[in-house]
Design an enzyme around this catalytic site. Structure first.
Site, mmCIF file in Angstrom:
data_model
loop_
_atom_site.group_PDB
_atom_site.id
_atom_site.type_symbol
_atom_site.label_atom_id
_atom_site.label_comp_id
_atom_site.label_asym_id
_atom_site.label_seq_id
_atom_site.Cartn_x
_atom_site.Cartn_y
_atom_site.Cartn_z
ATOM 1 N N HIS A 43 0.855 -1.195 0.000
ATOM 2 C CA HIS A 43 0.000 0.000 0.000
ATOM 3 C C HIS A 43 0.884 1.235 0.000
ATOM 4 C CE1 HIS A 43 -3.399 2.589 0.821
ATOM 5 N NE2 HIS A 43 -2.771 3.092 1.865
ATOM 6 N N LYS A 81 -0.867 10.617 1.579
ATOM 7 C CA LYS A 81 0.002 10.167 0.481
ATOM 8 C C LYS A 81 -0.540 10.601 -0.882
ATOM 9 C CE LYS A 81 -0.351 5.858 1.699
ATOM 10 N NZ LYS A 81 -1.211 6.055 2.893
ATOM 11 N N ASP A 88 -2.335 3.802 -4.321
ATOM 12 C CA ASP A 88 -3.001 2.795 -3.497
ATOM 13 C C ASP A 88 -2.242 1.475 -3.456
ATOM 14 O OD1 ASP A 88 -4.900 1.834 -1.733
ATOM 15 O OD2 ASP A 88 -6.169 1.060 -3.334
ATOM 16 N N ARG A 146 17.732 15.862 11.935
ATOM 17 C CA ARG A 146 17.855 17.295 11.670
ATOM 18 C C ARG A 146 19.089 17.624 10.855
ATOM 19 N NH1 ARG A 146 16.772 20.942 16.856
ATOM 20 N NH2 ARG A 146 16.687 22.456 15.136
#
Length: 313
Positions: free
Chosen positions: A143, A164, A182, A248
């Site tokens: 998926h 998404k 999908d 970061r």
């Protein structure tokens, strides 16, 4: 394990490969299970140790000339030895070669498909191997959303309703390409190559909650879709967790693994006001730089070292 039968090969590639069926119609349901092919050169001399019976056997000019040199009875004996095996699939003659009398007997008796192509051995083999590599590649379905951003294949994953498809839609509006939404079919091709593609039923379609199913090809044009793409980066979307420490600087590298192939992965936390499509574009460009050997972290370290050395004087 992926398989195709001889009938499928003929239906899909008889025109491209200039293939015709000479004998063995009863064997068209035989399954091709491996991507490799074989030239039965040594086997025609009587050496069968480690012989790959399960492969498609290709007879070119050299094998054909030697077979005719053997004579009818020996031809029948050798061909029977190869194609009477339970794993035998089919035989293909190249360069328009005519079947010998021995071939006519063996392939008729065994009902093993004997095919012929007008193509030369070298050009036919390269096309056939490429075709089998695609059809028989191991595959899984996951998926997610598959896009191509600045020419880099990106697989976007995350839990349902994380955004998404909306991210993919924004990327398409920015001029990038949709591969699949999908359900993504991932297959491993030659070497360490992973390719993502759409299911045929959902090809070019994307689901946007609140609107429904839309056709990217119809709305944005054929230039905004791709049938398939290499998977070169995985982006995982997740809800922002204030207690979690996110990357970061970019020192640590993370990977997702499919079929023992590692693909770089980055996690993007979702929060109000964050331009996710813009971040995906930046991640794509940054990954392309990494593939060319440039590292921002390495460059930063060099700057810091230079500054430390200067201040220590």
């Amino acid at each position: 394990m992926s398989t195709i039968d001889i009938n499928t090969l003929l239906e899909e590639k008889s025109e491209d490969f200039k293939l015709e069926l000479l004998l063995g119609t009863g064997g068209l349901s035989k399954k091709i299970t491996v991507r490799e092919i074989n030239r039965p050169g040594l086997a025609l001399t009587g050496f069968f140790e480690h012989f790959p019976y399960e492969r498609i056997q290709i007879i070119g000019t050299s094998e054909y000339t030697y077979l005719k040199y053997l004579g009818y009875d020996v031809q029948v004996k050798m061909l029977n030895k190869i194609f009477s095996h339970e794993n035998a699939v089919c035989c293909i003659l190249t360069k328009g070669l005519e079947s010998t009398d021995a071939m006519m007997k063996v392939f008729s008796d065994l009902d093993i498909p004997l095919l012929r192509t007008n193509l030369s051995f070298s050009s036919f083999i390269s096309d056939l191997i490429y075709y089998l590599d695609i059809k028989l590649a191991p595959s899984i379905k996951i998926h997610g959303v598959m896009t191509s951003v600045y020419g880099l294949g990106i697989l976007i994953v995350g839990k349902s309703a994380i955004g998404k498809s909306e991210c993919a839609l924004e990327l398409v509006k920015r001029g990038h390409k949709l591969v699949a939404d999908d359900i993504i079919n991932i297959r491993k091709c030659s070497g360490q190559t992973l390719v993502g593609s759409s299911m045929e039923i959902s090809k070019n379609l994307i689901e946007v909650r609140g609107i429904g199913i839309i056709n990217i090809k119809d709305l944005f044009g054929i230039g905004n879709i791709l049938d398939e793409s290499l998977i070169e980066l995985v982006i995982r979307l997740e809800e922002w967790d204030p207690l979690k420490k996110y990357e970061r600087i970019g020192i640590d590298e993370y990977y997702t693994e499919f079929f023992n192939v590692k693909i770089p992965e980055i996690t993007i936390p979702i929060a109000p006001g964050r331009n996710i499509a813009g971040i995906v574009e930046t991640a794509s460009l940054n990954q392309r730089l990494k593939k060319k050997g440039y590292s921002t972290v390495r460059d930063l370290r060099a700057r810091l070292q230079k500054e430390i050395s200067r201040n220590s004087l």
